[in-house]
Design an enzyme around this catalytic site. Structure first.
Site, PDB file in Angstrom:
ATOM      1  N   ASP A  61       0.824  -1.222   0.000  1.00 43.84           N
ATOM      2  CA  ASP A  61       0.000   0.000   0.000  1.00 43.84           C
ATOM      3  C   ASP A  61       0.858   1.273   0.000  1.00 43.84           C
ATOM      4  O   ASP A  61       0.324   2.378   0.161  1.00 43.84           O
ATOM      5  CB  ASP A  61      -0.894   0.024   1.248  1.00 43.84           C
ATOM      6  CG  ASP A  61      -2.171  -0.793   1.076  1.00 43.84           C
ATOM      7  OD1 ASP A  61      -2.777  -0.724  -0.014  1.00 43.84           O
ATOM      8  OD2 ASP A  61      -2.558  -1.482   2.033  1.00 43.84           O
ATOM      9  N   ASP A  67      -0.882   8.889   3.390  1.00 47.63           N
ATOM     10  CA  ASP A  67      -1.170   8.430   4.749  1.00 47.63           C
ATOM     11  C   ASP A  67       0.010   8.545   5.707  1.00 47.63           C
ATOM     12  O   ASP A  67      -0.184   8.488   6.920  1.00 47.63           O
ATOM     13  CB  ASP A  67      -1.687   6.982   4.710  1.00 47.63           C
ATOM     14  CG  ASP A  67      -3.059   6.923   4.066  1.00 47.63           C
ATOM     15  OD1 ASP A  67      -3.868   7.832   4.339  1.00 47.63           O
ATOM     16  OD2 ASP A  67      -3.308   5.993   3.282  1.00 47.63           O
ATOM     17  N   HIS A 161     -11.373   6.590   5.684  1.00 43.96           N
ATOM     18  CA  HIS A 161     -10.760   7.810   6.228  1.00 43.96           C
ATOM     19  C   HIS A 161     -11.737   8.985   6.163  1.00 43.96           C
ATOM     20  O   HIS A 161     -12.700   8.956   5.400  1.00 43.96           O
ATOM     21  CB  HIS A 161      -9.538   8.203   5.388  1.00 43.96           C
ATOM     22  CG  HIS A 161      -8.355   7.299   5.540  1.00 43.96           C
ATOM     23  ND1 HIS A 161      -7.748   6.694   4.468  1.00 43.96           N
ATOM     24  CD2 HIS A 161      -7.656   6.920   6.631  1.00 43.96           C
ATOM     25  CE1 HIS A 161      -6.713   5.978   4.899  1.00 43.96           C
ATOM     26  NE2 HIS A 161      -6.642   6.095   6.207  1.00 43.96           N
ATOM     27  N   CYS A 248      -5.011  10.180  -1.910  1.00 42.61           N
ATOM     28  CA  CYS A 248      -4.034   9.257  -1.273  1.00 42.61           C
ATOM     29  C   CYS A 248      -2.746   9.097  -2.040  1.00 42.61           C
ATOM     30  O   CYS A 248      -1.729   8.716  -1.458  1.00 42.61           O
ATOM     31  CB  CYS A 248      -4.590   7.855  -1.143  1.00 42.61           C
ATOM     32  SG  CYS A 248      -6.311   7.659  -1.113  1.00 42.61           S
TER      33      CYS A 248
END
Ligand code: CIR
Length: 255
Positions: A61, A67, A161, A248
């Site tokens: 990820d 993040d 989120h 993201c």
């Protein structure tokens, strides 16, 4: 105005990352790379210098770089990602950001994912989610409070989120899913509410005078077309399969 963006090339086993979206089908690495290239080109087209980190096979990820840090003009806050499988992604990002900004860190028992952090003017909204806890928000508020920012913690009841459901699209306007539309903390903003079935497109990215929005969400497109900003659509199918969105995939900042 943002001048720089940091991104990471998705690794070959990116489909082994965390996801709740298996109904969208199997992710395709070749297509993911092409969509990621288009994203980088869109940022470059908006005048940003893009810093590209290499893939990191141990962390499937890790291309969701948003993040692992929150970057403000004054400080880059390195987060302590809330998913054990992702905690460690920050290690290779911190020294790169350290070339541009002083660093601060969220430390255990505080946890935080940057996807929970939305900045509107000098006000941060931080989601309390499965990835971000109250101690993480407390540490964050102490760090950015020293630079004059305020912080509101907001429970995230649904979705991954906070920015899965709420994003700033310029001025006093927020694009929100119906789940967030009734929040008292958002009173005072003009809310554009995503139509049914188009919740994914709430994750629309404001970069200077442009909005980048996912392809295939005509109701959201109609809402944001009225804002007087340039709108760019990108196909996000492979990112969506891994629960990710437009915000993201990069860390945007001004140098
Ligand atoms: C995860 O579950 O952590 C990743 N598969 C997706 C992260 C998306 N990041 C974001 O929305 N900021």
């Amino acid at each position: 105005m943002f001048s720089h963006a940091l991104v990471r090339v998705p690794c070959e086993n990116f489909a082994s990352g965390l996801t709740t979206s298996s109904r969208l089908g199997a992710p395709d690495h070749g297509l993911m790379l092409r969509q990621h290239d288009a994203y980088v080109e869109a940022l470059r087209g908006l005048g940003l210098t893009v810093i590209t980190l290499p893939p990191e096979d141990a962390f499937p990820d890790a291309h969701f770089v948003e993040d692992v840090a929150v970057v403000t003009p004054e400080v880059a806050v390195i987060t302590n990602p809330g998913a054990p499988a992702r905690n460690g992604e920050q290690t290779s990002v911190a020294p790169v950001l350290g070339r541009y900004k002083p660093l601060a860190r969220i430390e255990s028992p505080g946890f935080m994912d940057g996807g929970d952090v939305l900045l509107v003017d000098r006000r941060f909204f931080v989601g309390l989610s499965e990835r971000t806890n109250a101690e993480g928000v407390r540490q964050f508020a102490e760090i950015v409070g020293a630079h004059g920012y305020t912080v509101d913690a907001v429970p995230v009841e649904k979705g991954l989120h906070f920015k899965s459901g709420v994003n700033h699209v310029g001025g006093k306007t927020l694009l929100v899913t119906p789940d967030f539309a009734g929040l008292d903390v958002l009173a005072g903003y003009d809310l554009l509410v995503t139509p049914q079935g188009e919740e994914y497109a709430a994750n629309t990215l404001l970069v200077n005078d442009a909005l980048i929005t996912p392809t295939g969400f005509p109701g959201v497109r109609a809402l944001i077309d009225g804002l007087g900003l340039r709108v760019i659509e990108l196909d996000m199918s492979e990112t969506q399969k891994m629960d990710g969105g437009l915000t993201c995939l990069s860390l945007r900042f001004a140098v």
